[in-house]
Enzyme design. Structure first.
Site, PDB file in Angstrom:
ATOM      1  N   ASP A 108      16.241 107.609  45.513  1.00 54.58           N
ATOM      2  CA  ASP A 108      16.094 107.470  44.078  1.00 54.58           C
ATOM      3  C   ASP A 108      17.504 107.577  43.488  1.00 54.58           C
ATOM      4  OD1 ASP A 108      14.772 107.415  41.503  1.00 54.58           O
ATOM      5  OD2 ASP A 108      15.145 109.561  41.391  1.00 54.58           O
ATOM      6  N   ASP A 119      18.482 108.273  39.523  1.00 54.80           N
ATOM      7  CA  ASP A 119      18.719 109.188  38.408  1.00 54.80           C
ATOM      8  C   ASP A 119      18.272 110.611  38.740  1.00 54.80           C
ATOM      9  OD1 ASP A 119      19.674 107.059  36.784  1.00 54.80           O
ATOM     10  OD2 ASP A 119      17.604 106.439  36.440  1.00 54.80           O
TER      11      ASP A 119
END
Length: 226
Positions: free
Chosen positions: A7, A9
């Site tokens: 991922d 953020d």
């Protein structure tokens, strides 16, 4: 060859690139600051709460991008990278990705944030493969405001990751080890599918889930604001 998925953020970046892009547009006067910040903060709160309608949000985000000719948009993004993203990238995040790249793993960033905002960020990490929400482009490369396909959000990350692997003639089950690093409970569906789910700077909901499942928990942003 193993598979390493990240991922973006609050996992590799100690910020939300989508939200910060909106703040950058408001700060530089590209959009009306007051009305945009209110909307931007409301969307971000929905994302954090897990109540976001990803299609509606992406239509909003792409609608903003469609206001600008592509050369102007790209110049704004270069400024955004220089002023906001690059100063926020921490060595330990770069090293975590580099560890998998150096091992010869197949590495991809899988993010709910759109492909336009995140492609230069993935490139900065040295990651060739990016799975993110795709904007529709016109014949001149301008963003039309429409979403192509489906969002890369929650269970959508599974759909898009499997489709990407299929294009490469691969599948999740074909890797002896598959890693996924994420900070959010929104990514639990994909975390449950890999052999090595790693809660990375997890929020409270993911931390509780990871502890209950016995997953490793790491924090690469210790000592830095998140």
């Amino acid at each position: 060859m193993n598979l390493a998925l990240f991922d973006l953020d609050h996992t590799l970046l100690p910020l939300d690139s989508d939200h910060e892009w909106g703040e950058f547009l408001a700060r530089t006067g590209a959009v009306d600051a007051a009305s945009f910040r209110q909307a931007n903060n409301e969307w971000f709160a929905q994302y954090q709460a897990g109540t976001l309608d990803p299609v509606k949000y992406l239509e909003f985000a792409f609608g903003i991008l469609s206001r600008f000719p592509r050369p102007q948009l790209d110049e704004m993004h270069r400024q955004f990278m220089t002023e906001v993203i690059q100063p926020a990238i921490l060595p330990q995040a770069v090293e975590l990705v580099k560890k998998h790249l150096d091992a010869g793993d197949l590495v991809a960033i899988v993010t709910a944030t759109n492909h336009y905002v995140t492609k230069p960020i993935a490139a900065h990490f040295g990651v060739q493969h990016l799975i993110g929400a795709m904007p529709e482009l016109d014949d001149h490369g301008n963003i039309t405001g429409k979403l192509l396909g489906t969002p890369t959000y929650g269970p959508g990350k599974i759909t898009h990751t499997e489709a990407w692997l299929d294009k490469l003639g691969l599948n999740l089950a074909g890797f002896s080890r598959s890693y996924f690093y994420s900070d959010s409970q929104n990514d639990i569906p994909l975390l449950e599918l890999v052999t090595d789910p790693i809660a990375t700077n997890p929020n409270a909901k993911l931390l509780a889930h990871a502890q209950a499942r016995g997953w490793p928990v790491i924090n690469i942003f210790d000592g830095h604001a998140q």
